[in-house]
Design an enzyme around this catalytic site. Sequence first.
Site, PDB file in Angstrom:
ATOM      1  N   GLU A 103      -1.681  -4.128  -5.920  1.00 21.35           N
ATOM      2  CA  GLU A 103      -2.301  -4.168  -4.645  1.00 21.35           C
ATOM      3  C   GLU A 103      -3.148  -2.988  -4.407  1.00 21.35           C
ATOM      4  OE1 GLU A 103       0.103  -3.689  -1.118  1.00 21.35           O
ATOM      5  OE2 GLU A 103       1.629  -5.353  -2.107  1.00 21.35           O
ATOM      6  N   ASN A 156       1.104  -0.234  -6.742  1.00 16.12           N
ATOM      7  CA  ASN A 156       0.105  -0.298  -5.713  1.00 16.12           C
ATOM      8  C   ASN A 156      -0.571   0.847  -5.384  1.00 16.12           C
ATOM      9  OD1 ASN A 156       1.134  -2.992  -5.457  1.00 16.12           O
ATOM     10  ND2 ASN A 156       2.233  -2.530  -3.438  1.00 16.12           N
ATOM     11  N   GLU A 211       7.383  -2.500  -3.593  1.00 20.09           N
ATOM     12  CA  GLU A 211       7.384  -1.213  -2.942  1.00 20.09           C
ATOM     13  C   GLU A 211       8.700  -0.738  -2.371  1.00 20.09           C
ATOM     14  OE1 GLU A 211       4.199   0.052  -0.497  1.00 20.09           O
ATOM     15  OE2 GLU A 211       2.712  -0.529  -1.571  1.00 20.09           O
ATOM     16  N   TYR A 252      -3.280   3.002  -3.482  1.00 20.75           N
ATOM     17  CA  TYR A 252      -4.397   3.096  -2.327  1.00 20.75           C
ATOM     18  C   TYR A 252      -5.260   4.233  -2.123  1.00 20.75           C
ATOM     19  CZ  TYR A 252      -2.558  -1.553  -0.485  1.00 20.75           C
ATOM     20  OH  TYR A 252      -2.261  -2.950  -0.065  1.00 20.75           O
ATOM     21  N   HIS A 288       9.631  -9.105  -0.900  1.00 24.30           N
ATOM     22  CA  HIS A 288       8.545  -8.556  -0.178  1.00 24.30           C
ATOM     23  C   HIS A 288       9.076  -8.001   1.205  1.00 24.30           C
ATOM     24  CE1 HIS A 288       4.000  -7.130  -0.470  1.00 24.30           C
ATOM     25  NE2 HIS A 288       4.446  -6.656   0.738  1.00 24.30           N
ATOM     26  N   ARG A 320      -0.923 -13.534  -6.421  1.00 25.00           N
ATOM     27  CA  ARG A 320       0.392 -12.902  -6.009  1.00 25.00           C
ATOM     28  C   ARG A 320       0.947 -13.330  -4.655  1.00 25.00           C
ATOM     29  NH1 ARG A 320       1.918  -6.869  -4.857  1.00 25.00           N
ATOM     30  NH2 ARG A 320       4.203  -7.292  -4.620  1.00 25.00           N
TER      31      ARG A 320
HETATM   32  C1  BGC Z   1       2.270  -3.403   1.292  1.00 22.34           C
HETATM   33  C2  BGC Z   1       1.564  -4.636   2.028  1.00 22.34           C
HETATM   34  C3  BGC Z   1       0.772  -4.078   3.108  1.00 22.34           C
HETATM   35  C4  BGC Z   1      -0.144  -3.065   2.726  1.00 22.34           C
HETATM   36  C5  BGC Z   1      -1.023  -2.388   3.596  1.00 22.34           C
HETATM   37  C6  BGC Z   1       1.563  -2.232   1.091  1.00 22.34           C
HETATM   38  O1  BGC Z   1       2.238  -1.080   0.762  1.00 22.34           O
HETATM   39  O2  BGC Z   1       2.806  -3.935   0.334  1.00 22.34           O
HETATM   40  O3  BGC Z   1       2.542  -5.536   2.462  1.00 22.34           O
HETATM   41  O4  BGC Z   1       0.209  -4.850   4.046  1.00 22.34           O
HETATM   42  O5  BGC Z   1       0.632  -1.897   2.021  1.00 22.34           O
HETATM   43  O6  BGC Z   1      -0.470  -1.565   4.521  1.00 22.34           O
END
Ligand code: BGC
Length: 721
Positions: A558, A479, A336, A481, A290, A244
């Site tokens: 992500e 995404n 995002e 995390y 992006h 990607r």
């Molecule tokens: C973004 C990335 C960024 C990553 C880590 C994501 O929200 O899409 O571009 O590097 O977070 O912060």
Amino acid sequence: MKWLVLLALLFWTAGLCSASAPCWLQGADESACAGMMLTRGATAGPQSTLSPYRVAADYDKAHHRFNVHVAGDEFRSVLLQARRPGSTEPVGTFLPPSERSGLKRITCSSQGDSITNRRPLFTNEIRLTWEIPEGESKLGEIYFVATVVRRCNSYWVNVQSQSVAELTRDIFWPGTVPEGYLWSTATASYQIEGAWNHAGKGESMWDHYAHSVGSYEGDEATKSYEYYSRDVEEIDGLGLNSYRFSISWTRILPDGTVAGGINQDGIDYYNNLINELLINGMTPYVTLYHWDGPQALDAKYGSWLSDSIVKDFNDYARVCYQAFGDRVKHWVTFNEPWSFVMGGFGIAGAPPGIWDSERTEMYKAAHNVIRAHARAWHTYDEEFRAEQQGSVGIVLGSLWSEPKDPNNPQDVLGAHLYQQFVLGWYANPIFGNGNYPQEMIDMIAASSQQEGRSESRLPVFTEEEILFNRGTADFVGLNQYSARLIFATDQPTEVDETGWFNWMSIMVPDLKGYQETVDPSWPKGEMIFLRVVPWCVRRQLDYFKRTYQYEGAYYLTETGISEATFDPPKLDDVWRQCYYMLYTNEVVKAIELDGVDHRGFFAWTLMDNVEWASGIHEHFGLYYTDFTDPARTRTPKGSVATYREITTNNGFPHGAAHTMTAQDLWDWCHTQEPYTEAVSQEAAHRTTADPTVDDFLPGVRVGAAFRDKVVKNNNNNNNNV
Ligand code: BGC
């Protein structure tokens, strides 16, 4: 008298108990039974704090089955079933308990397996084993339910366990994803390409913003414009079947418009990259935006603040579909939107650097992003789909929000509202009813009115636009995390008692009355905002599915973890190895247990790059990049081998060496220990009680100049709650 006692014992022993015997033992329909039990005045009720019984279950890793355990006050018999929501049909089979338990298994009509004690024996617990049925889908929604007979005329109906999804939240789940699953890594043009003003490229908003705050690291970045073949080799080294990346709008259209001319060098660059990927068997997954929009359009009309950008973005998308759509079958319009809208048009941590004290600009910008997305999707649908047979979706990002106290309805509401204000802001128009979430509409209208405004700060979509927005995605990329705990409070403070900064009061400013915190047991990495909470992946998927009834394709577009800058670099990145083991297992669970149509996992990121306003000091890469070397040489970190094992085996097949390693390291990877080494000396000395706004922003950090304003405004808002 004696014969009376004997007779009573006889009935008892036979398990009949005449009139008060549970009717399901006699083969009647259970729902009818439940009613009968209640009308007979039995002690009955659902599982609650009042219930003297509990059903619990734990996963038996060695045998791949569940041990189910009914315990409580003494009881005589129990009907135990595995069920799906809304159905009384049992699923699967319980193994009979051992002979020594004194319980016998009997079958009672179609109601499932019942374990009953037919002798006058009381017990206060039974343990049974539930074999996981072969080929059952959506195991996650199954739960265990017991109907407990305490005495002949005293029953407890439907005492439930948590669902299998919940029971498996923290455990390792050996298993694989389907063939064809995309194992990938993600990057973004500004973060890696460099060559910011070479070969005809126009200035992007990020070039402009970075230069204006004296940062030049993005000018060359990791030099992927020059060394893209090396990137492809590295992707190959990871055993991936997909990549990607994003296209830089100004590399294709230097001033952002078609009228300003198409830059052939830019087209050639992406053609070369796409072809190289295809030759190496990798599916390109391409993001159109992006975050590095054209600076010329910002200068011309304020970029996303003007609806003129909808046409210009659509023209740009069309050029890309035309140039690359014969080979690119997965298009992402935006990465995002919440992050770049909030970062750039809310808190001044990204271009164009607007500090939105009125809380109006961010909503305007978002409005145009959504319109632009819908327009670009329709363009593909009408002009390209028939011939190119590809798909267009969007990548949304939100931290998962969990109620701090799941038994407190206010916390539950707060967690839901958080999702609506962050994810739903964009998801509802596209995957929901075409409009903003009703909660946002109502709450922002109410506060706008209180502020004496004649209209809401949240713009209004016309009926036509609502129809136009709805359903404009062929897949969703999420995404994912990390997570937050949300709790209701009418006295939000900047930092809570655990030392956690109330980041949401700044980032979700119209959602008042709530505060965020984290569970101190969640491991923390270098970037303080990122707590390791792997189960956020399944929670978010489940929420998305339930909220939007979306049964289409899902991608985890992500996820990743960073380390600080070390000299020499720490290449044995055990934190990242743990992280990917945990997070990849979540998609295996989502597919095997929850039945999600999940089609790809994208590690963030291929190599250490320019982490937006944090520059080159936040290392998210699987490969180490030497920024002191003009060639930006790369070295694989330890996690390359780990991720490769997982991707080339399609997950965690039973018996594979890395599956056993994951099993062994599982609990340790949930502790702080593996992550501690990722943190810099400076950060390690930071006490939990002194984080600042700077520490909390994902990818962008609010400049010091803005911080005081932010905090001051936050205090004012809090006082107004
Ligand atoms: C973004 C990335 C960024 C990553 C880590 C994501 O929200 O899409 O571009 O590097 O977070 O912060």
